[in-house]
Design a protein around this motif. Structure first.
Motif, short mmCIF file in Angstrom:
data_model
loop_
_atom_site.label_atom_id
_atom_site.label_comp_id
_atom_site.label_asym_id
_atom_site.label_seq_id
_atom_site.Cartn_x
_atom_site.Cartn_y
_atom_site.Cartn_z
N VAL A 228 0.85 -1.18 0.00
CA VAL A 228 0.00 0.00 0.00
C VAL A 228 0.89 1.24 0.00
CG1 VAL A 228 -1.82 1.28 1.20
CG2 VAL A 228 -1.77 -1.22 1.31
N ALA B 91 2.63 -1.41 4.24
CA ALA B 91 2.44 -0.07 3.67
C ALA B 91 3.75 0.71 3.66
CB ALA B 91 1.37 0.70 4.45
N PHE C 192 -1.83 -0.92 -3.82
CA PHE C 192 -2.90 0.01 -3.49
C PHE C 192 -2.31 1.40 -3.30
CE2 PHE C 192 -4.03 -4.15 -2.04
CZ PHE C 192 -5.40 -4.28 -2.14
#
Length: 822
Positions: free
Chosen positions: A30, A169, A159
């Motif tokens: 992410v 992330a 993402f």
């Protein structure tokens, strides 16, 4: 991969994600960051670099956040021709979720498993999901599930979002001063300095602000960029892009039917504000779309929604446009939303169901109909796992409504109990029964004798058939012998039902054979229906029964799957953690036992830690733990039943025979009344510990423990030859169960009895998932069928079988079917 100035670190991360997928693995990442920080540019560049991949893209859209699976539809549409390769249940559930087929049974995790399998069919595949913070809840949950399950499918998922929890992330930082200066190097020096200060390293701001020379107002950067976009919109005819901004999914023909001006759209495209791709109007940046919508006055926005409601073909989007155009109670819009909610429910989009019903209630004048819509919205939000929304909806209801939901979300067991009891007093019998059963289960699990007695009284008062059965549970929690009538009533409850509540009741009377059969049936039905949301609780009940029956490998496999699913669903894991802590204790996995006990159910965890001490020869510590745990409310029923045999053994070895005998008296009375496989086996072990009785039960764990107890006693009595028979059998059973510390004890006793021993056989141990997959493959299931049952991809099944075959010494499924994998 071409270079984005100042984004070398992010590009390297994305290259690694793609490289892993090319190598046959999978990976997810992410990219987090503020609007305009460059996330979309990074996705675009990574997609261009994904040569050899099937590239799939989608973006979250703010106005579609309530439309279930809207983003997933956009992502998967290019490969839906491969859906026929999925097993029927997955294919039907996925088509239903995306609105491409009739409603079909299945919940969110079945759809997630179908998506994972579909992506694996198209692999190598690279998925790029932009503006993930605006994904509809159903798509977001499904894609999180898929990303967490990635193993060996050749899938890359990236993402981009402002915030998106639950996955690995990387936060994209502002550009360095050097990189920022490079982007505005062509600006005049005074302008360049002010732009650099205002943009603060935001790439979009560095490119956009020079168009509208920045002033010194302390305006947040996204708003300042939108102001810049608004200035550019002023060069177009009024509201030129309003309809396109109001419905980002509308194709060009729909926009024209709603009144869009084709000439104005062409002018906007020439100005670089939009692109027309495949018959759809696409804004060049999400902030530009927001600016186009907010730039219009309130009355023009309402008019745009009304025009689109008349123009769109999709009934769900029509419903939301009608709702957005409403300025007060509007039954037409409310009915349309109610119908949209039913369609969402048929696609397992429970969050969307709740949102549509809540908005329908907002548009309903005060009436019983409004109340019913609010209750239905709260129930859907509960199924969707959105407790905050449920609480907000409950606050809008009279206190007498939705009692069971209020109890479920109560801050503590006492509050939940009071809600259920109060509600049951005034409810009709058909509603009171389930409420009181929940209250009884809650009181039992808390070991709360007073509240259990209160429920029992109400059951008798209302003449409900479960009253006698609850009397038996009440006696058990007091450490007393339940009446045979009460035990018979509980057995009738078990026989009359096949749901997971009946399996729980079977456990209360020590009938773990029945509990296992009922729970296994509930698990099988949930798998068949794709109802993964029901699986964690059913798997926990099944694992507990398997554990008591000495089926340790089954229990580990079952509990591990339940824990994974509970984690995926964001549900409670305490009971599963506690069961796994107990098995870790039996197997001598000290660190794992302690780790799991820290988060497990208090009763299970206390028992696990005491068993760990007992297995390591720390009898006094084990006895102390049992005494401490059983003094607390969570341990009262445990003292009388499940852990009593271990407590008796610990007390004897700690020199506390009086205590052991006191526990035995209560347990014997209960066990003989139960007269079940487990109660009889456990009682035989207790008698072996306290008396000369040497009867050995059939259940493997109880048999191994009993052989060890008898063998230890015989060796102390210098009957070495007789002791060796028992100790040898105990060691073999413990080896088979994987109970290393207990096998070590048996071998130590054997050596003391004069028999040379060999080390425990080395096993290349299968992981729980490998064992589960191997068993299903041995039963003749195909990889696709196994994948559908376990909510994984067929490629993951192949990967685990590839790892399991060498450990089992086989090379074919035919050989696998001949093995004993019990």
């Amino acid at each position: 991969m071409a270079v984005l100035w100042g984004r070398e670190a992010e590009q390297a991360q994305l290259a690694r994600v793609l490289s892993r997928a090319r190598a046959g693995e999978s990976a997810a990442l992410v990219l987090l960051g503020d609007p305009g920080i460059g996330k979309t540019a990074l996705l675009t560049q990574a997609a261009a670099a994904a040569s050899g991949f099937t590239v799939l893209r989608c973006a979250g859209v703010e106005t579609e956040a309530e439309v279930p699976f809207a983003a997933l539809h956009q992502l998967l549409l290019p490969i839906m021709d491969r859906a026929d390769a999925l097993v029927d249940a997955q294919s039907a559930a996925l088509r239903a979720a995306l609105g491409l087929g009739p409603p079909a049974p299945g919940d969110l995790l079945l759809v997630g498993a179908a998506v994972l399998s579909l992506l694996a069919e198209a692999s190598p595949v690279a998925c790029f999901i932009d503006d993930a913070h605006w994904l509809d809840d159903a798509s977001a949950a499904c894609l999180r599930f898929v990303a967490r399950r990635l193993q060996a499918e050749s899938i890359a998922m990236v993402f981009a979002a402002r915030e998106f929890a639950g996955l690995p992330a990387h936060r994209v930082p502002p550009l360095s001063p050097e990189a920022a200066a490079h982007l505005v190097a062509d600006l005049p020096s005074p302008v360049r300095a002010r732009v650099l200060t205002a943009a603060a390293g935001n790439p979009l701001a560095l490119l956009e602000l020079p168009r509208t020379f920045p002033d010194d107002r302390p305006v947040p950067l996204p708003a300042r960029i939108q102001d810049s976009f608004a200035t550019r919109l002023d060069t177009l005819p009024p509201d030129a892009l309003l309809l396109a901004a109001t419905d980002d999914r509308a194709d060009l023909s729909t926009l024209l039917r709603a009144g869009a001006d084709l000439t104005a759209l062409s002018q906007a495209e020439r100005a670089g504000l939009i692109e027309v791709l495949d018959g759809r109007v696409v804004f060049t940046h999400p902030l530009l779309r927001a600016a186009a919508y907010r730039h219009a006055t309130f009355d023009r926005r309402l008019a745009a929604h009304r025009s689109l409601a008349a123009a769109v073909d999709d009934p769900d989007r029509r419903a939301w446009h009608l709702a957005a155009a409403a300025t007060g109670p509007d039954e037409e819009a409310a009915v349309a939303l109610e119908q949209a909610a039913e369609r969402a429910r048929g696609r397992t989009g429970y969050a969307a169901t709740a949102a549509a019903l809540q908005r329908a209630a907002d548009l309903t004048a005060a009436s019983p109909k409004r109340l019913a819509r609010l209750v239905a919205a709260a129930e859907a939000a509960d199924v969707a796992g959105r407790p905050d929304q449920v609480r907000a909806l409950l606050d809008r209801l009279p206190p007498s409504e939705a009692i069971r939901l209020r109890a479920k979300l109560a801050p503590d067991a006492a509050t939940a109990h009071e809600l259920l009891i109060t509600g049951a007093r005034d409810a009709p019998r058909s509603v009171a029964g389930p409420m009181l059963f929940e209250a009884a289960r809650n009181a039992w699990q808390q070991g709360d004798r007073a509240r259990l007695a209160e429920v029992s009284g109400l059951l008798h008062e209302r003449g409900l058939r479960s009253a006698a059965g609850l009397d038996a549970a009440l006696a058990t929690i007091d450490g007393e012998t339940p009446s045979r009538d009460g035990m018979r009533a509980m057995a009738e409850l078990v026989a009359a039902a096949e749901d997971i509540e009946a399996a729980f009741v079977a456990g209360l009377i020590g009938d773990f054979t029945a509990s296992r059969a009922i729970a296994a049936s509930a698990v099988a039905r949930a798998r068949e229906e794709g109802a993964a949301g029901r699986l964690p609780r059913a798997l926990a009940t099944l694992a507990a029964a398997e554990l008591h029956l000495g089926r340790f490998r089954d229990a580990v496999t079952t509990a591990a799957e339940g824990l994974q699913l509970a984690t995926d669903l964001g549900g409670p894991t305490q009971q599963l953690d506690g069961i796994l802590a107990w098995i870790a204790a039996a197997r001598g996995e000290d660190a794992e036992c302690i780790r799991l006990a820290a988060t497990g159910d208090p009763a299970w965890s206390a028992w696990a830690l005491a068993l760990l001490d007992l297995g390591r020869g720390r009898a006094t510590e084990a006895s102390d733990r049992f005494e401490s745990a059983h003094r607390g409310p969570a341990g009262r029923h445990m003292q009388a039943v499940y852990s009593a045999p271990d407590q008796i053994e610990a007390a004897i070895k700690a020199g506390r025979r009086d205590r052991a005998e006191a526990v035995y008296v209560r347990f014997e009375s209960w066990a003989t009344t139960c007269d079940t496989d487990w109660s009889n086996a456990a009682l035989a072990r207790c008698r072996a510990a306290l008396t000369e009785a040497a009867g050995v039960p059939d259940l493997p764990w109880e048999a191994a423990r009993t052989h060890l107890i008898v063998g230890e006693r015989l060796r102390r009595e210098r009957r070495k030859h007789d002791s060796r028979v028992h100790l040898r059998t105990a060691a073999e059973l413990f080896d088979r169960l994987g109970a290393a510390p207990w096998a070590d004890r048996a071998r130590a006793e054997l050596r003391a009895a004069g028999e040379a021993t060999t080390p425990a056989p080395e096993h290349d141990t299968l992981s729980p998932q490998e064992l589960q997959i191997a068993r299903l493959a041995a039963a003749g299931k195909t990889n696709r069928e196994i994948a559908a049952m376990l909510f994984i991809s067929p490629k993951t099944v192949s990967y685990h079988l590839y790892r399991a075959f060498p450990k089992l010494g086989v090379t074919t499924r035919t050989q696998l079917a001949r093995l004993d994998l019990s």
